[in-house]
Design an enzyme around this catalytic site. Structure first.
Site, PDB file in Angstrom:
ATOM      1  N   ASP A  94      -9.891  -3.278  -6.164  1.00  0.00           N
ATOM      2  CA  ASP A  94      -9.139  -2.209  -5.510  1.00  0.00           C
ATOM      3  C   ASP A  94      -9.154  -0.975  -6.393  1.00  0.00           C
ATOM      4  OD1 ASP A  94      -7.480  -0.903  -3.663  1.00  0.00           O
ATOM      5  OD2 ASP A  94      -5.659  -1.591  -4.664  1.00  0.00           O
TER       6      ASP A  94
ATOM      7  N   SER B 199       0.841  -1.204   0.000  1.00  0.00           N
ATOM      8  CA  SER B 199       0.000   0.000   0.000  1.00  0.00           C
ATOM      9  C   SER B 199       0.875   1.253   0.000  1.00  0.00           C
ATOM     10  CB  SER B 199      -0.961  -0.048   1.191  1.00  0.00           C
ATOM     11  OG  SER B 199      -1.978   0.909   1.064  1.00  0.00           O
TER      12      SER B 199
ATOM     13  N   HIS C 213      -7.797  -4.846  -1.452  1.00  0.00           N
ATOM     14  CA  HIS C 213      -6.681  -4.109  -0.869  1.00  0.00           C
ATOM     15  C   HIS C 213      -6.310  -4.703   0.495  1.00  0.00           C
ATOM     16  CE1 HIS C 213      -4.271  -0.369  -0.961  1.00  0.00           C
ATOM     17  NE2 HIS C 213      -4.332  -0.453   0.352  1.00  0.00           N
TER      18      HIS C 213
END
Length: 310
Positions: free
Chosen positions: A237, A143, A267
């Site tokens: 995502d 991320s 995610h």
């Protein structure tokens, strides 16, 4: 994370609550045994930067992965990603050096990036201190950590070093002003909504143009001269199409790229390896690619941290 309607910013109280929930939600994972785990601090741009070193076995000369945790640049730490880093060390057979970089909004861009750059540079220069091989050092993260991995490769190229063997980006943030289709399709998540993502981008940038390449690597003038990349993206995502675009841009610049889209996942999937067999398989895939890229010896089946179906 909820932004106030008037300002689009996040209150200190809301941020504290969000950080506490992140810690509570991510520290309950099983923590497999690792040969050696050592906490230490290394010199940073404005003071010591805490790191945690995970060594998968005895001896020396292991490949090294310098890892930046996710959390939107505003939350998470060494503890939230401790279980995942243990798993990566065991499954990939690499020394993992997790970096506890400073967080926004207290420490916005470029503080987190400079901390990660300082740590990655230190690891290349001192790899033998952690049982590693200075000629086989990779950077990676999930991320926001994937964003830092991409950005630190740009920064290292532009500053003339250090050189990394590869970069691994898991569902990375790559474009803070993206209008690609997946941002609309998955505006409400799952797990991370676009409104929350944009709030965190703003906190990280703190007024800096979000098109700044070290914030949004997709806006770099050129991607030439970067290390080989592994990019993995979940199908569900908002950042999926950005990951595809970055993989294509790297390839166009002559950078070797391995890209994989995990269509059934969302995610943050790496952190759910213990609960969902598909997430464990995805983590195995990533670790296999990292191991192969760094020519690391594969740990035997049944070694600590390897999971079958859950």
């Amino acid at each position: 994370m909820q932004a106030t309607p008037a300002s689009g910013q996040v209150t200190a109280e809301t941020l504290a609550t969000t950080r506490a929930r992140a810690v509570a939600g991510m520290t309950g994972q099983p923590r497999p045994a690792v040969h050696t785990i050592v906490d230490r601090a290394i010199p940073g741009p404005v003071g010591p930067v805490p790191i945690r070193v995970y060594k998968p076995g005895p001896g020396a000369g292991f490949p090294v992965l310098v890892f930046a945790h996710g959390g939107g640049w505003v939350m998470c730490d060494l503890e939230t990603h401790d279980a995942l880093c243990r798993e990566i060390a065991n499954r990939a057979g690499v020394v993992v050096v997790a970096v506890d970089y400073r967080l926004a909004p207290e420490h916005p861009f470029p503080a987190p990036l400079e901390d990660f750059y300082a740590a990655a540079t230190w690891v290349v220069e001192n790899a033998r201190q952690v049982g590693g091989d200075p000629n086989r050092v990779a950077v990676g993260g999930d991320s926001a950590g994937g964003n830092l991995a991409a950005a630190v490769c740009l920064l290292a190229r532009d500053r003339g070093g250090p050189r990394f063997s590869m970069q691994w980006m898991a569902y990375p943030g790559l474009d803070g002003v993206s209008e690609r289709e997946s941002w609309t399709t998955f505006a409400e998540g799952p797990l991370l909504s676009v409104s929350n993502a944009r709030a965190m981008w703003r906190m990280y940038a703190d007024g800096t143009d979000l098109r700044e390449p070290y914030i949004s690597p997709l806006h770099a003038e050129t991607l030439e001269g970067l290390p080989p990349a592994l990019i993995v993206a979940p199908g569900y995502d908002h950042g999926h199409d950005d990951a595809v675009a970055y993989a294509k841009a790297l390839e166009a610049a002559g950078v070797p790229v391995t890209f994989h889209s995990f269509e059934g996942l969302c995610h943050g999937f790496l952190s759910y390896y213990a609960q969902v067999s598909a997430c464990s398989a995805a983590l195995d895939y990533c670790c296999d690619v990292v191991r192969t890229a760094l020519t690391a010896p594969r740990l035997p089946e049944g070694a600590p941290g390897r999971h079958g179906d859950q």
